[in-house]
Structures are given as structure tokens and as C-alpha cells.
Write a protein that holds these residues in place. Structure first.
Motif, PDB file in Angstrom:
ATOM      1  N   SER A   1       1.171   1.823   0.453  1.00  0.00           N
ATOM      2  CA  SER A   1       0.670   3.204   0.450  1.00  0.00           C
ATOM      3  C   SER A   1       1.726   4.238   0.818  1.00  0.00           C
ATOM      4  CB  SER A   1      -0.519   3.324   1.405  1.00  0.00           C
ATOM      5  OG  SER A   1      -1.590   2.605   0.865  1.00  0.00           O
ATOM      6  N   HIS A   2       2.944   3.771   1.095  1.00  0.00           N
ATOM      7  CA  HIS A   2       4.073   4.685   1.318  1.00  0.00           C
ATOM      8  C   HIS A   2       5.306   4.095   0.645  1.00  0.00           C
ATOM      9  CE1 HIS A   2       1.880   6.735   4.558  1.00  0.00           C
ATOM     10  NE2 HIS A   2       1.691   5.585   5.163  1.00  0.00           N
ATOM     11  N   GLY A   3       6.027   4.919  -0.078  1.00  0.00           N
ATOM     12  CA  GLY A   3       7.315   4.474  -0.614  1.00  0.00           C
ATOM     13  C   GLY A   3       7.212   3.648  -1.879  1.00  0.00           C
TER      14      GLY A   3
ATOM     15  N   ARG B   1       6.781  16.182  10.619  1.00  0.00           N
ATOM     16  CA  ARG B   1       6.729  14.907  11.355  1.00  0.00           C
ATOM     17  C   ARG B   1       5.468  14.118  11.033  1.00  0.00           C
ATOM     18  NH1 ARG B   1      10.022  14.954  16.875  1.00  0.00           N
ATOM     19  NH2 ARG B   1      11.811  16.051  16.053  1.00  0.00           N
ATOM     20  N   PHE B   2       5.667  12.860  10.709  1.00  0.00           N
ATOM     21  CA  PHE B   2       4.576  11.929  10.452  1.00  0.00           C
ATOM     22  C   PHE B   2       3.892  11.617  11.789  1.00  0.00           C
ATOM     23  CE2 PHE B   2       3.136   7.497   9.721  1.00  0.00           C
ATOM     24  CZ  PHE B   2       2.418   7.685   8.559  1.00  0.00           C
ATOM     25  N   GLU B   3       2.585  11.580  11.793  1.00  0.00           N
ATOM     26  CA  GLU B   3       1.804  11.428  13.028  1.00  0.00           C
ATOM     27  C   GLU B   3       2.234  12.478  14.054  1.00  0.00           C
ATOM     28  OE1 GLU B   3       2.198   7.309  14.273  1.00  0.00           O
ATOM     29  OE2 GLU B   3       0.744   6.623  12.804  1.00  0.00           O
TER      30      GLU B   3
ATOM     31  N   PRO C   1      -5.772   8.867   8.729  1.00  0.00           N
ATOM     32  CA  PRO C   1      -5.997   9.993   7.812  1.00  0.00           C
ATOM     33  C   PRO C   1      -4.909  10.227   6.754  1.00  0.00           C
ATOM     34  CG  PRO C   1      -6.667  10.599  10.016  1.00  0.00           C
ATOM     35  CD  PRO C   1      -5.988   9.261  10.135  1.00  0.00           C
ATOM     36  N   ASP C   2      -3.729   9.613   6.897  1.00  0.00           N
ATOM     37  CA  ASP C   2      -2.756   9.771   5.806  1.00  0.00           C
ATOM     38  C   ASP C   2      -3.232   9.050   4.548  1.00  0.00           C
ATOM     39  OD1 ASP C   2      -2.311   7.455   7.352  1.00  0.00           O
ATOM     40  OD2 ASP C   2      -0.255   7.237   6.648  1.00  0.00           O
ATOM     41  N   HIS C   3      -4.236   8.177   4.693  1.00  0.00           N
ATOM     42  CA  HIS C   3      -4.782   7.476   3.518  1.00  0.00           C
ATOM     43  C   HIS C   3      -6.241   7.803   3.245  1.00  0.00           C
ATOM     44  CE1 HIS C   3      -1.084   5.353   3.712  1.00  0.00           C
ATOM     45  NE2 HIS C   3      -1.357   4.917   4.921  1.00  0.00           N
ATOM     46  N   SER C   4      -6.975   8.123   4.304  1.00  0.00           N
ATOM     47  CA  SER C   4      -8.407   8.394   4.091  1.00  0.00           C
ATOM     48  C   SER C   4      -8.685   9.889   4.037  1.00  0.00           C
ATOM     49  CB  SER C   4      -9.231   7.762   5.218  1.00  0.00           C
ATOM     50  OG  SER C   4      -8.977   8.427   6.451  1.00  0.00           O
TER      51      SER C   4
ATOM     52  N   ARG D   1      12.708   1.713   9.652  1.00  0.00           N
ATOM     53  CA  ARG D   1      12.308   2.744  10.622  1.00  0.00           C
ATOM     54  C   ARG D   1      10.780   2.831  10.680  1.00  0.00           C
ATOM     55  NH1 ARG D   1      12.089   8.766  11.109  1.00  0.00           N
ATOM     56  NH2 ARG D   1      12.291   8.992   8.859  1.00  0.00           N
ATOM     57  N   TYR D   2      10.147   2.734   9.535  1.00  0.00           N
ATOM     58  CA  TYR D   2       8.682   2.772   9.488  1.00  0.00           C
ATOM     59  C   TYR D   2       8.112   1.558  10.223  1.00  0.00           C
ATOM     60  CZ  TYR D   2       3.972   3.306   7.729  1.00  0.00           C
ATOM     61  OH  TYR D   2       2.611   3.471   7.656  1.00  0.00           O
ATOM     62  N   TYR D   3       8.623   0.390   9.876  1.00  0.00           N
ATOM     63  CA  TYR D   3       8.098  -0.833  10.490  1.00  0.00           C
ATOM     64  C   TYR D   3       8.261  -0.792  12.007  1.00  0.00           C
ATOM     65  CZ  TYR D   3       7.140  -5.417  12.104  1.00  0.00           C
ATOM     66  OH  TYR D   3       6.570  -6.443  12.828  1.00  0.00           O
TER      67      TYR D   3
ATOM     68  N   ASN E   1      -1.322  -1.351   1.461  1.00  0.00           N
ATOM     69  CA  ASN E   1      -1.453  -0.210   2.377  1.00  0.00           C
ATOM     70  C   ASN E   1      -0.196  -0.030   3.218  1.00  0.00           C
ATOM     71  OD1 ASN E   1      -2.644   1.376   4.898  1.00  0.00           O
ATOM     72  ND2 ASN E   1      -3.771   1.851   3.033  1.00  0.00           N
ATOM     73  N   ASP E   2      -0.307   0.070   4.562  1.00  0.00           N
ATOM     74  CA  ASP E   2       0.880   0.374   5.381  1.00  0.00           C
ATOM     75  C   ASP E   2       1.934  -0.737   5.328  1.00  0.00           C
ATOM     76  OD1 ASP E   2       0.245   2.880   6.276  1.00  0.00           O
ATOM     77  OD2 ASP E   2      -0.582   2.224   8.195  1.00  0.00           O
ATOM     78  N   ALA E   3       1.492  -1.979   5.142  1.00  0.00           N
ATOM     79  CA  ALA E   3       2.450  -3.094   5.108  1.00  0.00           C
ATOM     80  C   ALA E   3       3.417  -2.890   3.944  1.00  0.00           C
ATOM     81  CB  ALA E   3       1.700  -4.416   4.952  1.00  0.00           C
TER      82      ALA E   3
HETATM   83 FE   LIG Z   1       0.086   5.035   6.510  1.00  0.00          FE
END
Ligand SMILES: [Fe+2]
Ligand SMILES: [Fe+2]
Length: 400
Positions: free
Chosen positions: A224-226, A23-25, A83-86, A193-195, A164-166
Motif C-alpha cells: 500500500s506504499h511504494g 510528515r507521515f503519522e 487512516p492512510d489506507h481507510s 526506513r519505513y520498516y 498493505n503496509d508489509a
Molecule cells: Fe500505511
């Protein structure tokens, strides 16, 4: 070089795929994994743009070291501190101790907080340019997309926006990296779903980010994802614009219910059947105890119609429905028609809580007459439940 993808010129994808984390987060199911995209620009100066989640750092470091050989990393751009990026910043710094960490004022406070690192900071302000040689990087802060320190990096030379997340999605990159190499429908669904679940609360801030980035010539969006978006830029931009304004994409209804013994489910099935009879084609029926909320919220974002039913539970609403209502409230979901039904055996509470939720939300309109069914629906109850579906369908069809 294996598992490194040349994007263009001297820009490389050096991200990692995570198919191990459940699970993410620690909350959002990753049925088909997730990718942490990091990028490497090898110019006169070497820049890494964002890192990867710590658990995948081993293969990540190998890629960077193999690519660079004796070269050093000059800059590590941290667009976002989650932390998924840093998460691999410390490892990267251990191997490249001279690298400067590029971020804004808010970034550094968090770096100190998370990693106890208080050196090598290279603070940039809005619009500053970082000269790598051929590549010139500029930066724009996009607060709350997804955290207060979030920013994007733009390469003026290649016109790549490192967002990044966008524009990110769930789903690991299964071989393909670019949008034209992948099954876009799957990633589009996972982007939704992410958004909706990760960024959804910050629609106004997404709109602010759009305003800030307007006028920028973007040839490629590298999140940063997908997938990296290079052929579908207009499509994903359009989605983000609509999602952040809570604009439904299509005519349809999500029916979600909480049931212990199947009696509330009877009403849910009747409501769905009636919607179909009224000519509504996109109907998604979910048992809130079974389907993870993130999928339900994804579809709530997509359609304007929402019908929620709950049994009573300890004189209140059934806990999985309570959790869903709390999340929708937190996200400030709007532009919805809401139908309400419930089931009770003594003091009730389920229907009442959903009705109060709907009436308390700006931008949600309760349609039809909410009904609380005693124990199990009678023919008269079914008629009342179906009346909610008829009213919902009429409202939706009037907007055709
Ligand atoms: Fe992220
Ligand atoms: Fe994030």
C-alpha cells in the motif's frame, strides 16, 4: 485513462501520490513524499482493495468513477484501518452506498470507532474465499504488521499478494509504479526506513506472518506504499526476514552524538576517524539534533556497530539522544555492539544514561570502556575514545 495503471488482467493501480504532507503519522519526514496504493479489480463483481489517505481522495474518486462508469463497487476490502489506507472509506461509501466492506472482526470495531459506520459489513475469517467471478480472493490476518486487525489479500487467479503496509516504502511513485521501472536503491533505503520506524517493533509478528504465507505462490507483491514488486520479490522478502530478526546487513558503525557546543562532536569525529583507520568502511556519523531520528534508526537497523555520545544536560542525557534511546528501547533493538562516550562540566548524566541503556537491553553488548570527558577532550581522553573504536572494529572484524 490517466494515472491509472493496468497491472494485469482486470487489476488496476488507482493509488495516489502525496508530495504535500510534511510528515507521515505527523512524525516521519516525507522528503520525497509517499504513495497510498489502492487497487481496483473489475470482474463480474468489482472490488477495491484498500483506499487512500483522505487528503488525496478527490483524484482517487475520479479514477474509480472514470474506470467504472455505470458499474458499481461491490466490495471494499480493508486490509488495515490506519487512516492512510481507510481514510477515503466514507467518501467511497457515499458514492457507492451498496458496497460491502470486507474485513475481519477487529476491522469492524475500528471502523465504528473511527468513522461511526456500522453497516454494510462483510466479515471474513481466515482462509475464506471471496468470489469475484474470474478472480478469487483469500485473506490471511497478520496481526501487528502493522496493527492488530492487519491482514493481507491474495488473488488466487493472478497470484498477486496485496500486502498493505508489509513491503511498503516511503517515497512517492515518481512515474514508475513497478520495481523494474524505478530506481530501486532509493526505494530499498526508504523501505528500510519505513520498516525500522513503523513496523520495527513487531519483528516476531513479521516472522509469524512469514510462516503463515509460506507455500503461497506469489508472482507480485502489491503493497500500500511504494513500488509494486514483481521482479525483486526474493530481494524484499530477504530484507524483511533479516530485518525482523535484527540481523545486520553489512559491516558498519553508526556514530550518533548530541552536542551543544561541539565538544562531544570532537569525540565523535575522533571515534569515526579511528574506525576508518581500523578498516571499517561503512561509517555513518549523525548529529542527533540535526538529522531526523528516522534516518538514524534506519542505519542502526543496517549495521551491527553503534556508538552513542552525549553531553550532559540538566544532570541527564541530551534530549535528542534521550528520544533516540527511548525509541530504540521501545523497538527492542538487539544484536548490536554499543560504544559509549559523553561530556560533562559538573554532575554529568549523558554518558551514564547511555551506559545504563546499553546494559539494560537484552541483545546489546557494551564494548570498550565508556568514557565521560570533562568539558573538552584532552590527548588522554582522545586515546580513550579511540580505544572504544578499536574495540568495536576488532569485534566486527572478528565476524568477517
Ligand atoms: Fe500505511
Ligand atoms: Fe499502518
Amino acid at each position: 485513462m490517466h494515472n491509472v495503471v493496468n497491472m494485469c488482467d482486470d487489476v488496476y493501480w488507482v493509488g495516489t501520490n502525496d508530495r504535500k504532507t510534511d510528515r507521515f503519522e505527523n512524525m516521519w519526514p516525507l522528503d520525497r513524499g509517499v504513495s497510498y496504493n489502492s487497487y481496483l479489480i473489475i470482474d463480474e463483481k468489482v472490488a477495491v482493495i484498500d483506499t487512500v489517505e483522505f487528503g488525496t481522495h478527490s483524484s482517487y474518486l475520479d479514477k474509480i468513477q472514470d474506470m467504472l462508469g455505470d458499474k458499481k463497487v461491490d466490495y471494499i476490502v480493508i486490509n488495515h484501518m490506519e487512516p492512510d489506507h481507510s481514510g477515503s472509506l466514507k467518501v467511497l461509501l457515499t458514492n457507492y452506498p451498496e458496497a460491502k466492506i470486507v474485513g475481519n472482526k477487529k476491522t469492524f470495531a475500528m471502523i465504528k470507532g473511527f468513522y461511526k459506520i456500522d453497516h454494510n459489513f462483510y466479515e471474513i475469517a481466515e482462509g475464506d474465499e471471496l468470489d469475484l467471478g474470474k478472480h478469487k480472493l483469500t485473506f490471511a490476518t497478520i496481526p501487528m504488521v502493522h496493527w492488530p486487525e492487519s491482514m493481507v489479500t491474495y488473488d488466487k487467479t493472478t497470484k498477486i499478494l496485496f500486502s498493505n503496509d508489509a513491503f511498503g516504502t516511503f517515497g512517492a511513485l515518481d512515474g514508475g509504479i513497478f520495481d523494474d521501472e524505478l530506481d530501486i536503491d532509493f526505494y530499498e533505503d526508504e523501505m528500510r526506513r519505513y520498516y525500522s520506524n513503523i513496523v520495527g517493533k513487531y519483528g516476531a509478528q513479521v516472522q509469524n506472518a512469514f510462516k503463515k504465507l509460506a507455500g503461497l505462490e506469489i508472482k507480485c507483491i502489491a503493497p500500500s506504499h511504494g513500488p509494486i514488486w514483481r521482479t525483486q520479490i526474493e530481494r524484499v522478502m530477504k530484507h524483511y526476514d533479516a530485518w525482523s530478526k535484527f540481523e545486520p546487513e553489512d559491516e558498519g558503525v553508526v556514530v550518533v552524538y548530541g552536542t551543544m557546543y561541539g565538544n562531544t562532536a570532537k569525540s565523535a569525529n575522533a571515534v569515526a576517524r579511528q574506525l576508518a583507520k581500523e578498516g571499517i568502511k561503512n561509517i555513518r556519523v549523525y548529529d542527533a539534533s540535526k538529522t531526523h531520528m528516522s534516518y538514524i534508526i534506519r542505519d542502526i537497523w543496517k549495521y551491527k556497530g553503534l556508538i552513542i555520545g552525549s553531553c550532559a544536560y540538566n544532570s541527564s542525557v541530551y534530549p535528542p539522544i534521550e528520544a533516540l534511546l527511548a525509541e530504540l528501547k521501545l523497538y527492542g533493538v538487539k544484536n548490536k555492539y554499543l560504544g559509549v562516550f559523553g561530556t560533562y562540566a559538573w554532575s554529568g548524566g549523558g554518558m551514564k544514561a547511555i551506559k545504563e541503556f546499553g546494559e539494560g537491553m537484552r541483545g546489546i553488548e557494551v564494548v570498550g570502556e565508556p568514557i565521560d570527558v570533562f568539558c573538552s577532550p584532552t590527548p588522554e581522553d582522545y586515546t580513550k575514545v579511540e580505544a572504544i573504536a578499536i574495540e568495536m572494529a576488532n569485534r566486527l572484524k572478528s565476524e568477517r
